[in-house]
Motif scaffolding. Structure first.
Motif, PDB file in Angstrom:
ATOM      1  N   UNK A 128       1.669 -10.490  31.887  1.00 50.82           N
ATOM      2  CA  UNK A 128       2.156 -11.865  31.990  1.00 50.82           C
ATOM      3  C   UNK A 128       2.512 -12.305  30.573  1.00 50.82           C
ATOM      4  N   UNK A 129       3.746 -12.794  30.402  1.00 49.09           N
ATOM      5  CA  UNK A 129       4.224 -13.242  29.092  1.00 49.09           C
ATOM      6  C   UNK A 129       4.807 -14.639  29.188  1.00 49.09           C
ATOM      7  N   UNK A 130       4.489 -15.527  28.235  1.00 47.44           N
ATOM      8  CA  UNK A 130       5.098 -16.855  28.240  1.00 47.44           C
ATOM      9  C   UNK A 130       6.524 -16.792  27.697  1.00 47.44           C
ATOM     10  N   UNK A 131       7.422 -17.534  28.324  1.00 44.84           N
ATOM     11  CA  UNK A 131       8.809 -17.612  27.853  1.00 44.84           C
ATOM     12  C   UNK A 131       9.181 -19.057  27.547  1.00 44.84           C
ATOM     13  N   UNK A 132       8.212 -19.852  27.241  1.00 44.90           N
ATOM     14  CA  UNK A 132       8.397 -21.271  26.980  1.00 44.90           C
ATOM     15  C   UNK A 132       7.215 -22.023  27.533  1.00 44.90           C
ATOM     16  N   UNK A 133       7.211 -23.346  27.391  1.00 48.94           N
ATOM     17  CA  UNK A 133       6.051 -24.118  27.834  1.00 48.94           C
ATOM     18  C   UNK A 133       5.844 -24.126  29.350  1.00 48.94           C
ATOM     19  N   UNK A 134       6.891 -23.911  30.147  1.00 55.33           N
ATOM     20  CA  UNK A 134       6.752 -23.976  31.608  1.00 55.33           C
ATOM     21  C   UNK A 134       7.229 -22.713  32.315  1.00 55.33           C
ATOM     22  N   UNK A 135       7.647 -21.714  31.556  1.00 51.14           N
ATOM     23  CA  UNK A 135       8.207 -20.492  32.137  1.00 51.14           C
ATOM     24  C   UNK A 135       7.380 -19.291  31.704  1.00 51.14           C
ATOM     25  N   UNK A 136       7.130 -18.381  32.652  1.00 47.12           N
ATOM     26  CA  UNK A 136       6.441 -17.139  32.306  1.00 47.12           C
ATOM     27  C   UNK A 136       7.063 -15.976  33.066  1.00 47.12           C
ATOM     28  N   UNK A 137       6.921 -14.787  32.503  1.00 46.75           N
ATOM     29  CA  UNK A 137       7.457 -13.559  33.062  1.00 46.75           C
ATOM     30  C   UNK A 137       6.288 -12.686  33.495  1.00 46.75           C
ATOM     31  N   UNK A 138       6.355 -12.163  34.729  1.00 44.83           N
ATOM     32  CA  UNK A 138       5.318 -11.281  35.250  1.00 44.83           C
ATOM     33  C   UNK A 138       5.941  -9.928  35.561  1.00 44.83           C
ATOM     34  N   UNK A 139       5.284  -8.865  35.160  1.00 45.74           N
ATOM     35  CA  UNK A 139       5.750  -7.511  35.441  1.00 45.74           C
ATOM     36  C   UNK A 139       4.625  -6.681  36.027  1.00 45.74           C
ATOM     37  N   UNK A 140       4.989  -5.728  36.873  1.00 44.33           N
ATOM     38  CA  UNK A 140       3.996  -4.884  37.524  1.00 44.33           C
ATOM     39  C   UNK A 140       4.575  -3.490  37.729  1.00 44.33           C
ATOM     40  N   UNK A 141       3.759  -2.460  37.523  1.00 46.99           N
ATOM     41  CA  UNK A 141       4.144  -1.077  37.778  1.00 46.99           C
ATOM     42  C   UNK A 141       2.943  -0.373  38.394  1.00 46.99           C
ATOM     43  N   UNK A 142       3.178   0.344  39.498  1.00 47.46           N
ATOM     44  CA  UNK A 142       2.118   1.099  40.157  1.00 47.46           C
ATOM     45  C   UNK A 142       2.649   2.478  40.508  1.00 47.46           C
TER      46      UNK A 142
ATOM     47  N   UNK B 106       8.602 -17.109  36.678  1.00 48.14           N
ATOM     48  CA  UNK B 106       7.979 -18.245  37.346  1.00 48.14           C
ATOM     49  C   UNK B 106       8.103 -19.487  36.461  1.00 48.14           C
ATOM     50  N   UNK B 107       8.566 -20.565  37.059  1.00 46.65           N
ATOM     51  CA  UNK B 107       8.776 -21.812  36.329  1.00 46.65           C
ATOM     52  C   UNK B 107       7.903 -22.897  36.941  1.00 46.65           C
ATOM     53  N   UNK B 108       7.028 -23.483  36.129  1.00 44.51           N
ATOM     54  CA  UNK B 108       6.169 -24.587  36.569  1.00 44.51           C
ATOM     55  C   UNK B 108       7.028 -25.832  36.632  1.00 44.51           C
ATOM     56  N   UNK B 109       7.267 -26.368  37.820  1.00 48.94           N
ATOM     57  CA  UNK B 109       8.181 -27.486  38.043  1.00 48.94           C
ATOM     58  C   UNK B 109       7.494 -28.834  37.888  1.00 48.94           C
ATOM     59  N   UNK B 110       6.319 -28.988  38.548  1.00 45.60           N
ATOM     60  CA  UNK B 110       5.644 -30.277  38.558  1.00 45.60           C
ATOM     61  C   UNK B 110       4.158 -30.055  38.788  1.00 45.60           C
ATOM     62  N   UNK B 111       3.328 -30.529  37.889  1.00 47.00           N
ATOM     63  CA  UNK B 111       1.881 -30.400  38.042  1.00 47.00           C
ATOM     64  C   UNK B 111       1.463 -28.955  38.239  1.00 47.00           C
TER      65      UNK B 111
ATOM     66  N   UNK C 153       8.168 -22.616  41.016  1.00 51.02           N
ATOM     67  CA  UNK C 153       9.080 -21.767  41.793  1.00 51.02           C
ATOM     68  C   UNK C 153       9.217 -20.435  41.057  1.00 51.02           C
ATOM     69  N   UNK C 154       9.609 -19.407  41.787  1.00 49.08           N
ATOM     70  CA  UNK C 154       9.721 -18.076  41.199  1.00 49.08           C
ATOM     71  C   UNK C 154      10.926 -17.346  41.775  1.00 49.08           C
ATOM     72  N   UNK C 155      11.473 -16.436  40.994  1.00 49.09           N
ATOM     73  CA  UNK C 155      12.486 -15.487  41.440  1.00 49.09           C
ATOM     74  C   UNK C 155      11.988 -14.099  41.093  1.00 49.09           C
ATOM     75  N   UNK C 156      12.234 -13.117  41.959  1.00 54.70           N
ATOM     76  CA  UNK C 156      11.682 -11.779  41.727  1.00 54.70           C
ATOM     77  C   UNK C 156      12.623 -10.678  42.202  1.00 54.70           C
ATOM     78  N   UNK C 157      12.371  -9.480  41.670  1.00 52.78           N
ATOM     79  CA  UNK C 157      13.050  -8.250  42.077  1.00 52.78           C
ATOM     80  C   UNK C 157      11.987  -7.160  42.130  1.00 52.78           C
ATOM     81  N   UNK C 158      11.846  -6.513  43.284  1.00 51.81           N
ATOM     82  CA  UNK C 158      10.876  -5.432  43.473  1.00 51.81           C
ATOM     83  C   UNK C 158      11.629  -4.158  43.847  1.00 51.81           C
TER      84      UNK C 158
END
Length: 184
Positions: A45-59, A116-121, A125-130
């Motif tokens: 999990x990496x922050x990309x700003x105060x309300x945005x973060x990037x999540x990555x996963x590999x299995x 993932x973007x923290x919108x309110x409180x 919302x999130x967008x993803x590609x698996x």
């Protein structure tokens, strides 16, 4: 073996997690076949700003046994579902039998990237590609899914409601996935 480092256990903005497992069985010692299996999983999990973060996963996982031997059904790998390749039913990806039923495979490879973007409180919302699959040959031929979803940072952990579309439309239509729990 597992290790997790995060700035917050429930809702990390920065952190990582690694897991590595190895197990097997020996024919004649309460088992019908000899095999060994290696499985690994990593998340970040990496922050990309105060309300945005990037999540990555590999299995990834592999089973090692004689080609003439059958892997026990409980030890086979499957892909698909809310914590795997979204857009496909739970455990719907993998080798099939002659009737077309998914029976699982010897190998697994699954990856995911999500913004993932923290919108309110506590809402976001999130967008993803698996992408990924289970197969009897290495590497598995990947199938992909993409979509978006709602996030709520509840008192018991992150709750996710996702709308996902398989990018191989010959297999399935869209799916709704629900999951909850920590990101790492």
């Amino acid at each position: 073996l597992s290790r997790t480092e995060a700035d917050d256990a429930m809702f990390p903005r920065r952190g990582w997690s690694l897991f590595l497992g190895f197990h097997g069985a020996r024919d004649g010692l309460m088992a019908d076949t000899s095999f060994s299996q290696l499985r690994g999983r990593g998340s970040v999990v990496l922050p990309l700003g105060p309300r945005l973060r990037l999540l990555g996963r590999l299995e990834a996982g592999s089973s090692f046994l004689s080609p003439s031997r059958q892997l026990p059904a409980s030890e086979r790998f499957f892909a698909g579902g809310a914590r795997s390749v979204r857009g496909y039913r739970y455990q719907a990806l993998g080798p099939t039998n002659t009737a077309g039923d998914v029976v699982g495979g010897r190998h697994l490879l699954v990856s995911s990237v999500e913004a993932e973007w923290r919108v309110w409180g506590r809402w976001g919302i999130a967008g993803f590609y698996d992408a990924g699959n289970a197969a009897n040959d290495w590497p598995p031929e990947p199938l992909a899914g993409a979509g978006g979803g709602l996030r709520w940072a509840s008192p018991i952990g992150m709750i996710r409601l996702d709308y996902a579309v398989p990018l191989d439309r010959q297999r399935e239509d869209w799916r709704i996935h629900f999951s909850m729990g920590p990101d790492l």
